[in-house]
Design an enzyme around this catalytic site. Structure first.
Site, PDB file in Angstrom:
ATOM      1  N   ASN A   1      21.851 -18.012   0.065  1.00 41.51           N
ATOM      2  CA  ASN A   1      21.052 -17.609  -0.949  1.00 41.51           C
ATOM      3  C   ASN A   1      21.499 -16.710  -2.167  1.00 41.51           C
ATOM      4  O   ASN A   1      21.862 -15.740  -2.509  1.00 41.51           O
ATOM      5  CB  ASN A   1      19.855 -16.651   0.021  1.00 41.51           C
TER       6      ASN A   1
ATOM      7  N   ARG B   1       8.156  -4.907  10.438  1.00 44.23           N
ATOM      8  CA  ARG B   1       9.002  -4.698   9.166  1.00 44.23           C
ATOM      9  C   ARG B   1       7.936  -4.193   8.219  1.00 44.23           C
ATOM     10  O   ARG B   1       7.008  -4.661   7.454  1.00 44.23           O
ATOM     11  CB  ARG B   1       9.896  -5.616   8.890  1.00 44.23           C
TER      12      ARG B   1
ATOM     13  N   TYR C   1      10.780  -5.078  -4.842  1.00 42.54           N
ATOM     14  CA  TYR C   1      10.804  -6.250  -3.996  1.00 42.54           C
ATOM     15  C   TYR C   1      10.723  -6.666  -1.987  1.00 42.54           C
ATOM     16  O   TYR C   1      10.553  -4.552  -1.775  1.00 42.54           O
ATOM     17  CB  TYR C   1      12.663  -6.231  -3.868  1.00 42.54           C
TER      18      TYR C   1
ATOM     19  N   ASP D   1      12.862  -1.436   5.988  1.00 45.27           N
ATOM     20  CA  ASP D   1      13.910  -1.631   4.811  1.00 45.27           C
ATOM     21  C   ASP D   1      14.331  -1.612   3.829  1.00 45.27           C
ATOM     22  O   ASP D   1      13.692  -1.216   2.228  1.00 45.27           O
ATOM     23  CB  ASP D   1      13.921  -3.469   4.676  1.00 45.27           C
TER      24      ASP D   1
ATOM     25  N   HIS E   1      17.104  -1.917   1.829  1.00 46.89           N
ATOM     26  CA  HIS E   1      17.890  -2.380   0.887  1.00 46.89           C
ATOM     27  C   HIS E   1      18.899  -1.933  -0.534  1.00 46.89           C
ATOM     28  O   HIS E   1      19.090  -2.002  -1.327  1.00 46.89           O
ATOM     29  CB  HIS E   1      16.730  -4.009  -0.711  1.00 46.89           C
TER      30      HIS E   1
ATOM     31  N   GLU F   1      16.301   0.321   7.661  1.00 44.48           N
ATOM     32  CA  GLU F   1      17.167  -0.593   7.684  1.00 44.48           C
ATOM     33  C   GLU F   1      18.010  -0.298   5.951  1.00 44.48           C
ATOM     34  O   GLU F   1      17.512  -0.025   5.529  1.00 44.48           O
ATOM     35  CB  GLU F   1      17.131  -2.227   7.529  1.00 44.48           C
TER      36      GLU F   1
ATOM     37  N   GLU G   1      23.157  -7.052   7.372  1.00 46.21           N
ATOM     38  CA  GLU G   1      23.103  -8.472   7.396  1.00 46.21           C
ATOM     39  C   GLU G   1      23.927  -8.989   6.088  1.00 46.21           C
ATOM     40  O   GLU G   1      24.180 -10.505   5.766  1.00 46.21           O
ATOM     41  CB  GLU G   1      21.674  -8.718   6.815  1.00 46.21           C
TER      42      GLU G   1
ATOM     43  N   ARG H   1      23.431  -6.050  12.288  1.00 43.49           N
ATOM     44  CA  ARG H   1      22.429  -6.964  11.787  1.00 43.49           C
ATOM     45  C   ARG H   1      23.226  -8.473  10.936  1.00 43.49           C
ATOM     46  O   ARG H   1      22.735  -9.347  10.618  1.00 43.49           O
ATOM     47  CB  ARG H   1      21.985  -6.567  10.476  1.00 43.49           C
TER      48      ARG H   1
ATOM     49  N   GLU I   1      15.425 -11.000  14.241  1.00 46.72           N
ATOM     50  CA  GLU I   1      13.995 -10.788  12.863  1.00 46.72           C
ATOM     51  C   GLU I   1      14.029 -12.081  12.889  1.00 46.72           C
ATOM     52  O   GLU I   1      14.386 -13.009  12.942  1.00 46.72           O
ATOM     53  CB  GLU I   1      14.911 -10.283  11.194  1.00 46.72           C
TER      54      GLU I   1
ATOM     55  N   TRP J   1      21.798  -3.126  -5.052  1.00 40.82           N
ATOM     56  CA  TRP J   1      20.594  -4.230  -4.880  1.00 40.82           C
ATOM     57  C   TRP J   1      20.712  -3.772  -3.203  1.00 40.82           C
ATOM     58  O   TRP J   1      21.587  -2.623  -2.807  1.00 40.82           O
ATOM     59  CB  TRP J   1      21.536  -5.893  -4.019  1.00 40.82           C
TER      60      TRP J   1
HETATM   61  C1  GCO Z   1      15.479  -9.117   5.108  1.00 35.91           C
HETATM   62  C2  GCO Z   1      16.230  -8.655   4.316  1.00 35.91           C
HETATM   63  C3  GCO Z   1      15.581 -10.282   3.480  1.00 35.91           C
HETATM   64  C4  GCO Z   1      16.791 -10.544   2.356  1.00 35.91           C
HETATM   65  C5  GCO Z   1      16.853 -11.676   2.136  1.00 35.91           C
HETATM   66  C6  GCO Z   1      18.512 -12.269   0.585  1.00 35.91           C
HETATM   67  O1  GCO Z   1      16.204  -7.894   5.679  1.00 35.91           O
HETATM   68  O2  GCO Z   1      14.899 -10.265   5.975  1.00 35.91           O
HETATM   69  O3  GCO Z   1      16.364  -8.047   3.796  1.00 35.91           O
HETATM   70  O4  GCO Z   1      14.617  -9.605   2.335  1.00 35.91           O
HETATM   71  O5  GCO Z   1      16.900  -9.798   1.286  1.00 35.91           O
HETATM   72  O6  GCO Z   1      17.241 -12.097   2.942  1.00 35.91           O
HETATM   73  O7  GCO Z   1      19.204 -13.678   1.159  1.00 35.91           O
HETATM   74 MG    MG Z   2      17.708  -6.420   4.952  1.00 35.95          MG
END
Ligand code: GCO
Ligand code: MG
Length: 403
Positions: free
Chosen positions: A37, A147, A159, A211, A213, A237, A263, A284, A340, A403
């Site tokens: 992404n 979530r 976000y 989440d 982030h 998360e 992730e 994850r 997810e 982030w």
């Molecule tokens: C999640 C993720 C997404 C990411 C996105 C980034 O847990 O689903 O954090 O919201 O921000 O996939 O590419």
């Molecule tokens: Mg996430």
């Protein structure tokens, strides 16, 4: 069975997807997802310019050898671009192997270890009432795990909050990322109120996830975990930026709220300490950003030794190919935790069709040979690449935030 062609298709049916198509002798096609992404073209070039030429003429059946060749054979190892490219090749070769064998991929991985894969979806809202409405809608659809994210009062934009018109919350189009504002103290006061609200309204019947982030410091994450304990979270998360793995020792000392991380990881080395010191509860890592089925299984096997369960990333930026591959892995491993599932919006359905299905909170990858996904290259040509970025975060004083 030799590989006769390998091609990369970048398309944007609403959001960008990078798809690797590997063609073997007898016209057997394997598909891999190479979407990263906001950095899509970097992986497309890595594959087109440096990997596809090496694949032609190789034996499509030799998955492990091809993985080792691309990983050990490159002086510059690891990293999201490299590992997403290797993942796409690996997943495409598993797809081919399944088609040759006439079996769904999960059968090649040892067969089903469960009847279905529990998935979690997203619910969000600009206000707590909007969040409740979305949450209720998700419960009505049969989800057993949700979530929850809510817009933080006083911040311009948070976000992860879907607009009320039913659109997705990212990515924004354009050549420059949108800029959001972040204020940790406001968030830390607000997040427990959100979970308290949801438990009051809906009780404890569904699993609740949240989440963060990567926005907090370790001691802030410890405070959040403690504050959320009464709401019995399934997990929080990405509480902190996890390249600092030892930071999780501090979080662990202060809270029993389960933690999920990974992730943005690309290899087993990124999570080795988190797993072997039991600093997290769910790992994850995803099939498309962690070197494909071959490497993801290695991560999960390590995690199994330490009582850590899987909880793979499955946001909308992972294409239906990655989603299918994840479900085959999830179905077959002993230490599956949760998956997810954000789904994909039209017009993505004009390009991808898949055999996986959702019912009563669980998903199954279907029983077609291979992954069970097909990709229409002609339809993809109608949706050319568009620059799209995740937002960036600045604090109120103008400095960049994690982030
Ligand atoms: C999640 C993720 C997404 C990411 C996105 C980034 O847990 O689903 O954090 O919201 O921000 O996939 O590419
Ligand atoms: Mg996430």
């Amino acid at each position: 069975m030799k590989i006769v062609d390998a091609r990369v298709i970048v398309s944007s049916p609403g959001r960008n997807y990078v798809t690797l198509v590997i063609e073997a002798e007898d016209g057997v096609i394997g598909l891999g997802d190479a979407t990263l992404n906001g950095r899509e073209l970097a992986v497309a070039s890595y594959l087109r310019d440096h990997v596809c030429p090496l694949l032609v003429g190789r034996d499509a059946r030799r998955i492990e050898d091809t993985w080792q060749y691309l990983y050990r054979g490159a002086y510059w190892r690891r990293g999201p671009v490299t590992m997403t490219a290797i993942a796409a090749v690996d997943v495409a070769l598993w797809d081919i192997k399944g088609k040759i064998a006439g079996l769904p991929v999960y059968e090649l991985l040892g067969g089903a270890a469960r009847d279905g894969v529990m998935v979690y979806c997203h619910a969000s809202g600009s206000t707590l009432d909007d969040l409740s409405a979305d949450f209720q809608g998700r419960m009505d659809q049969g989800y057993l795990a949700i979530r929850a994210q809510a817009a933080i009062p006083g911040l311009m934009k948070t976000y992860g909050i879907a607009p009320t018109d039913g659109q997705i919350y990212e990515p924004a189009s354009g050549n420059v990322p949108q800029q959001d504002t972040w204020e940790t103290s406001t968030y830390l006061d607000f997040a427990p109120q959100v979970m308290a609200h949801l438990r009051r309204e809906f009780g404890y019947v569904v699993h609740l996830l949240h989440d963060v982030h990567h926005r907090l410091t370790p001691i802030e994450a410890a405070r959040l975990g403690g504050a959320l304990e009464p709401y019995r979270m399934f997990w929080i998360e990405d509480p902190t930026p996890a390249e600092d793995q030892s930071a999780f020792r501090l979080i662990r000392q202060h809270t029993t709220t389960p933690i999920a991380v990974g992730e943005v990881f690309n290899s087993i080395w990124d999570c080795q300490q988190l797993i072997t010191e039991r600093l997290i509860d769910y790992i994850r890592t995803s099939v498309s950003h962690t070197g494909g089925i071959t490497h993801l299984r290695r991560v999960f096997a390590l995690a199994d030794l330490y009582g850590v369960r899987s909880g793979s990333h499955g946001a909308g930026d992972l294409s239906p190919i990655a989603m299918a591959a994840a479900l085959h892995v999830d179905l077959s491993i002993p230490n599956f935790g949760i998956q997810e599932y954000m789904g994909h919006r039209d017009p993505a359905g004009e390009l991808f069709s898949s055999s996986y299905a959702f019912r009563d909170g669980y998903m199954h990858p279907g029983n077609q040979p291979g992954l069970g996904v097909s990709f229409d290259e002609e339809a993809a040509a109608k949706f050319p690449y568009e620059p799209k970025y995740l937002p960036v975060n600045r604090r109120r004083d103008g400095s960049m935030h994690d982030w």
